[in-house]
Design an enzyme around this catalytic site. Sequence first.
Site, PDB file in Angstrom:
ATOM      1  N   ASN A 208       0.940  -1.158  -0.157  1.00 15.21           N
ATOM      2  CA  ASN A 208       0.147   0.060  -0.351  1.00 15.21           C
ATOM      3  C   ASN A 208       0.817   1.658   0.091  1.00 15.21           C
ATOM      4  OD1 ASN A 208       0.461   0.622   2.856  1.00 15.21           O
ATOM      5  ND2 ASN A 208      -0.525  -1.391   3.361  1.00 15.21           N
ATOM      6  N   ASP A 304      -5.365  -9.264  12.879  1.00 10.94           N
ATOM      7  CA  ASP A 304      -5.554  -7.717  13.265  1.00 10.94           C
ATOM      8  C   ASP A 304      -4.611  -7.403  14.566  1.00 10.94           C
ATOM      9  OD1 ASP A 304      -7.150  -5.498  14.002  1.00 10.94           O
ATOM     10  OD2 ASP A 304      -8.331  -5.710  12.964  1.00 10.94           O
TER      11      ASP A 304
HETATM   12  N1  CTP Z   1      -3.850  -2.638  12.283  1.00  9.78           N
HETATM   13  C1  CTP Z   1      -3.516  -3.645  12.535  1.00  9.78           C
HETATM   14  N2  CTP Z   1      -3.344  -5.259  11.992  1.00  9.78           N
HETATM   15  C2  CTP Z   1      -4.158  -5.147  11.011  1.00  9.78           C
HETATM   16  C3  CTP Z   1      -4.977  -4.011  10.475  1.00  9.78           C
HETATM   17  C4  CTP Z   1      -4.872  -2.671  11.203  1.00  9.78           C
HETATM   18  O1  CTP Z   1      -3.270  -3.381  13.519  1.00  9.78           O
HETATM   19  N3  CTP Z   1      -4.283  -6.353  10.340  1.00  9.78           N
HETATM   20  C5  CTP Z   1      -4.324  -1.379  13.191  1.00  9.78           C
HETATM   21  C6  CTP Z   1      -3.495  -0.558  12.313  1.00  9.78           C
HETATM   22  O2  CTP Z   1      -2.537  -0.307  12.365  1.00  9.78           O
HETATM   23  C7  CTP Z   1      -4.149   1.121  12.558  1.00  9.78           C
HETATM   24  C8  CTP Z   1      -5.863   0.597  12.803  1.00  9.78           C
HETATM   25  O3  CTP Z   1      -5.120  -0.955  12.992  1.00  9.78           O
HETATM   26  O4  CTP Z   1      -3.688   1.640  13.983  1.00  9.78           O
HETATM   27  C9  CTP Z   1      -6.893   0.810  12.135  1.00  9.78           C
HETATM   28  O5  CTP Z   1      -6.497   0.204  10.383  1.00  9.78           O
HETATM   29  P1  CTP Z   1      -7.298   0.482   9.440  1.00  9.78           P
HETATM   30  O6  CTP Z   1      -7.011  -0.562   7.888  1.00  9.78           O
HETATM   31  O7  CTP Z   1      -7.876   1.344   9.169  1.00  9.78           O
HETATM   32  O8  CTP Z   1      -8.472  -0.602   9.858  1.00  9.78           O
HETATM   33  P2  CTP Z   1      -9.757  -1.864   9.101  1.00  9.78           P
HETATM   34  O9  CTP Z   1      -9.590  -3.023  10.557  1.00  9.78           O
HETATM   35  O10 CTP Z   1      -8.592  -1.840   7.944  1.00  9.78           O
HETATM   36  O11 CTP Z   1     -10.765  -1.246   9.203  1.00  9.78           O
HETATM   37  P3  CTP Z   1     -11.367  -1.139   7.680  1.00  9.78           P
HETATM   38  O12 CTP Z   1     -11.174  -2.022   6.411  1.00  9.78           O
HETATM   39  O13 CTP Z   1     -12.848  -0.941   7.842  1.00  9.78           O
HETATM   40  O14 CTP Z   1     -10.981   0.149   7.149  1.00  9.78           O
END
Ligand code: CTP
Length: 398
Positions: A208, A304
């Site tokens: 990304n 996550d």
């Molecule tokens: N994050 C994480 N591990 C993941 C995905 C996200 O630790 N596998 C953490 C990121 O570092 C950030 C937060 O979660 O602090 C939010 O990330 P984001 O990508 O915005 O959230 P998503 O869970 O992907 O939500 P969405 O796809 O609904 O936007």
Amino acid sequence: MLASKRILLIIGGGIAAYKSLDLIRRLRERGAAVTPVLTRAGEEFVTPLSVSALAGEKVYRDLFDLTDEAEMGHIQLSRSADLIVVAPATADLMGKMVAGLANDLASTLLMATDTPVLIAPAMNVRMWDHPATRRNRHQLAADGAMFVGPNEGDMACGEYGPGRMSEPLEIVAAIEAALGQGPLSGRRILVTSGPTHEPIDPVRYIANRSSGAQGAAVAQALASLGAEVVFVTGPAEVPPPAGVQVVRVESAGEMSDAVDAALPVDAGVFAAAVADWRVASASGRKLKKSKDGLPSLELAENPDILKRVAHMGEGRPRLIVGFAAETDNVIEHATAKRARKGCDWIVANDVSPETGIMGGSENAVVLITEDGAEEWPRMGKDAVAERLAQRIAAALAE
Ligand code: CTP
């Protein structure tokens, strides 16, 4: 406070030397004693009289000064300090330190001591980016020197970029941190940063656009308040800051393992743009074009990391800060994300292309806490990081 701390301040020859006069004043206000050393080039920018008047001490300038040797030899001079601060540190002074030269008072003092050294570089942006300076700063960091700055901005020479010496109060904060006096000293904080790369095969990956700029700035700001920072970073464009423990990872799975290995911590800041999916069965060999048609990639969900750490029972960090990159309904989505992830705060920002935030140097964030949403004005990513670090320090002090 810096009461009863002794700072040996080496003022090098650069236009930023004028800021060192203010630095002396700020240090003395906090109770530190400042012994000033002025290089020959430094004297071109500030006078010995103003330096010694502000320091309330004699200014040392000569290596072969018989009066000084009778009063306090140069060996003694460097060893009686708690910290040596080089501000401004010119490219020349840094080069001398790396080469181990000792041909004037400043370079001899730096060689004749094992007192910790804090360097505040100041130079033209091209000089800062020159391969020789890059080599020198890596070597100095490897030799144990600490750095504060330089900042990015307009320069006296009319150019723009990194090379401006840090402001006096930033240097004071770095001095406090170096002496274990910062508001976060004794605190261990984890920061995740950068994108992740999810392998498709040995040569291809899913990635990304995160540059890692905001995460690196947060890590730097926390370290400059005295925190011991573990910086777990994916393959970012922006280099990791000095003075933090760097753990490099590629994929979300590796980041998750590195985070576990970093625990326990007092706080965790999850600024990484972690890929939500990985290729379910990444190939160990390069995928080849074939007559049988296009390859199909089956995806699997990544762990996550933030959610998992936020839901740990025992051993959960006291404060967990997540980031949310949104393109619409920022406050609403980020508030829901805070609840879903189980973190204490969310730093949310609007990454719609028209904001220029993703990959840019500025950020406009909303801090979501249990008390609601707090909109911060648009400011540099460094300024966002400093403000966040101050808030973290205040929260951990409660
Ligand atoms: N994050 C994480 N591990 C993941 C995905 C996200 O630790 N596998 C953490 C990121 O570092 C950030 C937060 O979660 O602090 C939010 O990330 P984001 O990508 O915005 O959230 P998503 O869970 O992907 O939500 P969405 O796809 O609904 O936007």
